[in-house]
Design a protein around this motif. Structure first.
Motif, PDB file in Angstrom:
ATOM      1  N   ASN A 233      44.986  37.108 -47.670  1.00  0.00           N
ATOM      2  CA  ASN A 233      44.326  36.049 -48.269  1.00  0.00           C
ATOM      3  C   ASN A 233      45.602  34.845 -48.601  1.00  0.00           C
ATOM      4  O   ASN A 233      45.156  33.799 -49.336  1.00  0.00           O
ATOM      5  N   THR A 234      46.651  35.089 -48.257  1.00  0.00           N
ATOM      6  CA  THR A 234      47.692  34.254 -48.526  1.00  0.00           C
ATOM      7  C   THR A 234      47.741  33.424 -46.921  1.00  0.00           C
ATOM      8  O   THR A 234      47.463  33.900 -45.811  1.00  0.00           O
ATOM      9  N   SER A 235      48.230  32.148 -46.864  1.00  0.00           N
ATOM     10  CA  SER A 235      48.202  31.358 -45.986  1.00  0.00           C
ATOM     11  C   SER A 235      49.736  31.575 -45.004  1.00  0.00           C
ATOM     12  O   SER A 235      49.447  31.270 -43.853  1.00  0.00           O
ATOM     13  N   SER A 236      50.481  32.499 -45.396  1.00  0.00           N
ATOM     14  CA  SER A 236      51.714  32.877 -44.738  1.00  0.00           C
ATOM     15  C   SER A 236      51.493  34.050 -43.929  1.00  0.00           C
ATOM     16  O   SER A 236      50.646  34.691 -44.129  1.00  0.00           O
ATOM     17  N   VAL A 237      52.305  34.210 -42.799  1.00  0.00           N
ATOM     18  CA  VAL A 237      52.353  35.434 -42.090  1.00  0.00           C
ATOM     19  C   VAL A 237      53.247  36.280 -42.789  1.00  0.00           C
ATOM     20  O   VAL A 237      54.469  36.161 -42.853  1.00  0.00           O
ATOM     21  N   ILE A 238      52.845  37.390 -43.235  1.00  0.00           N
ATOM     22  CA  ILE A 238      53.706  38.421 -43.747  1.00  0.00           C
ATOM     23  C   ILE A 238      53.703  39.694 -42.830  1.00  0.00           C
ATOM     24  O   ILE A 238      52.536  40.234 -42.296  1.00  0.00           O
ATOM     25  N   ASN A 252      46.411  39.604 -41.855  1.00  0.00           N
ATOM     26  CA  ASN A 252      45.303  38.907 -41.159  1.00  0.00           C
ATOM     27  C   ASN A 252      45.853  37.542 -40.287  1.00  0.00           C
ATOM     28  O   ASN A 252      45.523  37.383 -39.369  1.00  0.00           O
ATOM     29  N   GLN A 253      46.801  36.943 -41.169  1.00  0.00           N
ATOM     30  CA  GLN A 253      47.331  35.693 -40.451  1.00  0.00           C
ATOM     31  C   GLN A 253      48.129  36.211 -39.358  1.00  0.00           C
ATOM     32  O   GLN A 253      48.019  35.421 -38.346  1.00  0.00           O
ATOM     33  N   PHE A 254      48.803  37.126 -39.248  1.00  0.00           N
ATOM     34  CA  PHE A 254      49.646  37.657 -38.055  1.00  0.00           C
ATOM     35  C   PHE A 254      48.779  38.135 -37.121  1.00  0.00           C
ATOM     36  O   PHE A 254      49.016  37.589 -35.931  1.00  0.00           O
ATOM     37  N   LYS A 255      47.791  38.776 -37.544  1.00  0.00           N
ATOM     38  CA  LYS A 255      47.025  39.243 -36.411  1.00  0.00           C
ATOM     39  C   LYS A 255      46.171  37.901 -35.875  1.00  0.00           C
ATOM     40  O   LYS A 255      46.124  37.908 -34.554  1.00  0.00           O
TER      41      LYS A 255
END
Length: 560
Positions: A233-238, A252-255
């Motif tokens: 739920n963070t806006s950054s790609v981790i 999820n942001q990465f995916k």
């Protein structure tokens, strides 16, 4: 996949087998009580060691006595114990060493004893050699000065310690033999009771451990879910990679960014999943983190749907308790919008500077027209009026009027050259810069030097870059002429590898860089430099001259 409790059940089975074996061993030990016979054997063994040690001491003394008798008398028959007993001594020591293999302390003593005996034999041989070569006196002096006698004392002392140790062992073993029979029966039943108690405690502890393990697994699963929820739920790609560059965790942001599923990304490398250029960029940065073991902050670029996106990435090593890196973590934040805003703000600043420069040029043009051209035209008008009314002065005033009009034409031409962009066709770029220097030399006493790295390369630059460099040189030369009071000006324009370096230096009065480096002239130079992604550096101080250094990277002129 087997549940974690399977291993514990299997472990329990093996422990039960071990306990059963211990019980069987206890019963067999009771049935085959051979402790007494074993102790008796060790008693005899110790007596043998005592005998050998005593015999060894006597042999050493016999050898020493024989050598001394030979030194005194010169009769070689006294050397029989020395000549025949050397090997016997070492055989005795080897036998003694074999008898005491179970005792590390005795082994160390016997090793030391062997070295002392060797030294003793060498000393005795030296005494014999002195007697044979130099006679009785030197051999006697050697013996009196020590000549191995102190080693004999050490040997006797060491043998005494060995014998004391063996006698102590003999007493202990006899006492142990007496007590073993008495305590064996008590020990047997106590062992049975202890084993039963251990089994009972083991079952209770194992049951509690199984229960605690299930609670810990539940807690760990909840913590993992909580962490994954926070990461997702963070806006950054981790993401996290192992030392081989394989992804082990991501959010999820990465995916979503790369349109991946969890099952197809885990265990794969960036080169297998991401665009090639971005993957190479990531891999280089990750390898640096692994190699240096430090946190780094970098900017990475990625083309998504035909548009370039900028990421501010923090990469850090993940280490174990020993400080050994076993993975690399990364947090990448998309800063494309921030950069766009910064670029827009920079464009606004450039536009404002341009408008300000235009206004300055207009004011300069107005002043030149008013203070110079207008005055010359007024003077010409007065000359014409005098020529019309005075016939005697007509010729001279008409000539003055012509000269003044020529000066007006020259002034207007100079203003035109200042305002219009020069043509840089062919080799005109470097020639135009040289012309600027020549104009200064012609109109003042300032020595102006110009140096180029390669005129062909510089003349081949894009027109936009050449015009920008020309305007920067023009601007700085105007600053020097107005304020520097310099005697020498140096202009260097060099293309180094893929970068362009412009240096303009003077030996004038200089200035306080903190207070005056933000004037409109320098702001105009900075705006032109940043337009080509370049950098500007000013080095100056009061009465120390001024050096302007402008660097334009390949990116600045390749896209111009």
């Amino acid at each position: 996949m087997r549940s974690p409790s399977y291993f514990e059940k299997k472990l329990l089975f093996f422990f039960l087998c071990i306990l059963s074996g211990i019980l069987t061993l206890a019963i067999k030990t009771y049935e085959n009580n051979l402790v007494h016979e074993n102790t008796t054997w060790w008693v005899e063994h110790t007596k043998e060691a005592l005998y050998r040690s005593t015999h060894l001491s006597n042999d050493v003394k016999d050898m020493e006595s024989g050598v001394r008798a030979y030194v005194i008398t010169g009769d070689s028959t006294f050397l029989a114990p020395f000549l025949n007993g050397q090997q016997l001594l070492f055989d005795q020591i080897d036998h003694l060493k074999t008898l005491t293999t179970d005792n590390n302390i005795q082994q160390a003593r016997i090793k030391y004893l062997q070295s002392l005996v060797s030294e003793k034999i060498n000393a005795a041989q030296h005494s014999i050699d002195l007697r044979n070569t130099y006679g009785f006196s030197l051999a006697q002096a050697f013996i009196k000065e020590g000549g191995g006698s102190y080693r004999t004392k050490h040997i006797d002392s060491l043998i005494n310690r060995i014998e004391d140790e063996e006698e102590n062992l003999l007493a202990v073993r006899k006492q142990a033999d007496a007590k073993s029979s008495y305590y064996f029966t008590i020990f047997y039943f106590a062992l049975i009771a202890v084993l039963v108690a251990i089994i009972t405690v083991f079952f209770i502890a194992l049951w509690k451990n199984l229960k605690a393990r299930k609670l810990a697994e539940t807690s760990l699963r909840q913590s993992r879910d909580l962490l994954q929820s926070i990461v997702d739920n963070t806006s950054s790609v981790i993401y996290v990679k192992d030392l081989r560059g394989r992804f082990t965790l991501f959010n999820n942001q990465f995916k979503n960014l790369f349109n991946l599923d969890s099952w197809e990304a885990i265990g794969k490398t960036a080169l297998e999943l991401l665009p090639e250029a971005y993957a190479h960029q990531q891999t280089l940065n990750d390898n640096r983190v692994i190699r240096e073991g430090i946190l780094i902050e970098v900017e990475e670029e990625l083309e998504i749907n035909g548009q370039w996106n900028h990421f501010y990435s923090i990469k850090f090593p993940i280490q174990n308790q020993k400080g050994i890196t076993y993975a690399v973590g990364g947090i990448s934040t998309n800063i494309t919008e921030v950069i766009s805003k910064q670029q827009l703000e920079k464009q606004r600043e450039i536009a404002a500077t341009t408008i300000e420069a235009q206004e300055r040029e207009r004011n300069h043009l107005g002043r030149e027209l008013h203070d110079n051209v207008n005055q010359l035209l007024t003077y010409s008008k007065l000359c014409l009026e005098v020529a019309e009314t005075n016939a005697e002065l007509r010729e001279s005033f008409l000539e003055k009027c012509k000269t003044t009009i020529v000066n007006v034409i020259t002034e207007i031409r100079n203003l035109s050259h200042t305002l219009t962009s020069p043509s840089f066709e062919g080799e005109r770029f470097t020639e135009s810069i040289a012309d600027l220097a020549q104009d200064i030399r012609s109109s003042s006493s300032i020595k102006t030097q110009v140096r180029f790295s390669s005129e062909d390369e510089l003349n081949g630059l894009p027109d936009k870059v050449k015009l920008t460099l020309y305007r920067i040189i023009q601007e700085q030369l105007n600053n020097i002429l107005k304020y520097a009071r310099a005697n020498t000006i140096t202009i260097e324009l060099i293309q180094q590898k893929k970068d362009i370096k412009l240096l303009i230096a003077d030996d004038g009065v200089g200035f306080d860089a903190l207070s005056k480096a933000k004037g409109i002239g320098f702001r105009n130079i900075q705006s032109r430099t940043e337009f080509l992604f370049g950098t500007m550096q000013i080095t100056t101080a009061l009465n120390q001259g001024c050096t302007l250094l402008v660097k334009i990277p390949e990116k600045g002129y390749a896209t111009a």
